[in-house]
Design a protein around this motif. Structure first.
Motif, PDB file in Angstrom:
ATOM      1  N   LEU A 235       0.823  -1.207   0.000  1.00  0.00           N
ATOM      2  CA  LEU A 235       0.000   0.000   0.000  1.00  0.00           C
ATOM      3  C   LEU A 235       0.859   1.258   0.000  1.00  0.00           C
ATOM      4  O   LEU A 235       0.617   2.201  -0.754  1.00  0.00           O
ATOM      5  N   GLY A 236       1.858   1.283   0.857  1.00  0.00           N
ATOM      6  CA  GLY A 236       2.726   2.452   0.926  1.00  0.00           C
ATOM      7  C   GLY A 236       3.504   2.679  -0.355  1.00  0.00           C
ATOM      8  O   GLY A 236       3.717   3.827  -0.778  1.00  0.00           O
ATOM      9  N   LEU A 237       3.938   1.604  -0.989  1.00  0.00           N
ATOM     10  CA  LEU A 237       4.659   1.721  -2.255  1.00  0.00           C
ATOM     11  C   LEU A 237       3.776   2.319  -3.347  1.00  0.00           C
ATOM     12  O   LEU A 237       4.228   3.122  -4.154  1.00  0.00           O
ATOM     13  N   GLU A 238       2.498   1.923  -3.350  1.00  0.00           N
ATOM     14  CA  GLU A 238       1.569   2.503  -4.324  1.00  0.00           C
ATOM     15  C   GLU A 238       1.435   4.005  -4.102  1.00  0.00           C
ATOM     16  O   GLU A 238       1.404   4.783  -5.057  1.00  0.00           O
ATOM     17  N   ALA A 239       1.368   4.432  -2.837  1.00  0.00           N
ATOM     18  CA  ALA A 239       1.248   5.859  -2.541  1.00  0.00           C
ATOM     19  C   ALA A 239       2.500   6.611  -2.995  1.00  0.00           C
ATOM     20  O   ALA A 239       2.415   7.673  -3.617  1.00  0.00           O
ATOM     21  N   ALA A 240       3.666   6.054  -2.688  1.00  0.00           N
ATOM     22  CA  ALA A 240       4.917   6.697  -3.084  1.00  0.00           C
ATOM     23  C   ALA A 240       5.053   6.743  -4.605  1.00  0.00           C
ATOM     24  O   ALA A 240       5.532   7.737  -5.172  1.00  0.00           O
ATOM     25  N   SER A 241       4.619   5.688  -5.269  1.00  0.00           N
ATOM     26  CA  SER A 241       4.694   5.626  -6.731  1.00  0.00           C
ATOM     27  C   SER A 241       3.867   6.723  -7.379  1.00  0.00           C
ATOM     28  O   SER A 241       4.174   7.188  -8.480  1.00  0.00           O
ATOM     29  N   ARG A 242       2.825   7.165  -6.663  1.00  0.00           N
ATOM     30  CA  ARG A 242       1.920   8.186  -7.187  1.00  0.00           C
ATOM     31  C   ARG A 242       2.281   9.592  -6.698  1.00  0.00           C
ATOM     32  O   ARG A 242       1.467  10.507  -6.793  1.00  0.00           O
ATOM     33  N   GLY A 243       3.480   9.762  -6.169  1.00  0.00           N
ATOM     34  CA  GLY A 243       3.972  11.097  -5.881  1.00  0.00           C
ATOM     35  C   GLY A 243       3.864  11.578  -4.455  1.00  0.00           C
ATOM     36  O   GLY A 243       4.117  12.765  -4.189  1.00  0.00           O
TER      37      GLY A 243
END
Length: 200
Positions: free
Chosen positions: A76-84
């Protein structure tokens, strides 16, 4: 993604990467596959659920500050970071999973990730009140920490902040109202109930 427990079984969808991989769905690292530890009960949030969550949130999280209180694989956190997202705190108790998260940060050059080993609820208490735009809560389904985790989330959320919650059951409106929360979105996928919540 939650840390391992014996009672949490793996969820797999046709779109999911192999059981011991996490595939980032969107953003700058879209389609990147990352190996994850083979631990009993480790259950990355399924692709379908993550895709739906970030459709709810909007794909651009530029400038957001996020907290994944029970990071596990970090999906989940990686998805957030991937989106800026500007900052993404990943809290996790398991030493092997923390080491894996640190490897992911290095591989991706993910400078937004702040990875800390320890109890997520306790660590959240060290963050400034009202400083987090999005809290991601996916604790072990057999945990007794739900109430404490939600209370910690509410303390750190900005007034317009959003709380994502995975649980083994749908939280009723009455239960949420008692916590000062309201449901904005809900999805059931297999044994997972995914909620996007805001302040009432």
């Amino acid at each position: 993604m939650s840390r391992p427990t014996a009672q949490k079984t793996a969820q797999k969808t046709p779109a999911q990467a192999r059981p011991h991989e996490v595939r980032i769905i969107g953003g700058q690292w879209k389609r990147t596959k990352l190996p994850v530890a083979d631990k009993p009960g480790l259950r990355p949030t399924p692709d379908r659920v993550r895709e739906t969550l970030f459709n709810w949130l909007g794909q651009d999280l530029t400038g957001w500050r996020c907290l994944d209180m029970f990071a596990g694989t970090g999906a989940l956190g990686l998805e957030a970071a991937s989106r800026g997202a500007l900052e993404v705190y990943l809290f996790e108790t398991d030493a092997a999973l923390v080491a894996q998260l640190l490897q992911f940060r290095t591989r991706l050059g993910a400078t937004a990730l702040q990875i800390v080993r320890g109890d997520g609820v306790a660590l959240a208490g060290r963050l400034a009140a009202g400083s987090i735009d999005l809290v991601l809560l996916d604790p072990p389904f057999d945990t007794t920490q739900y109430a404490a985790a939600v209370a910690a989330a509410l303390r750190v959320l900005t007034p317009a902040g959003q709380l994502y919650l995975e649980a083994p059951e749908h939280w009723a409106a009455e239960k949420l109202a008692g916590l000062g929360l309201v449901e904005r979105r809900h999805l059931k996928a297999g044994a997972v109930h995914a909620h996007l919540l805001g302040r009432a």
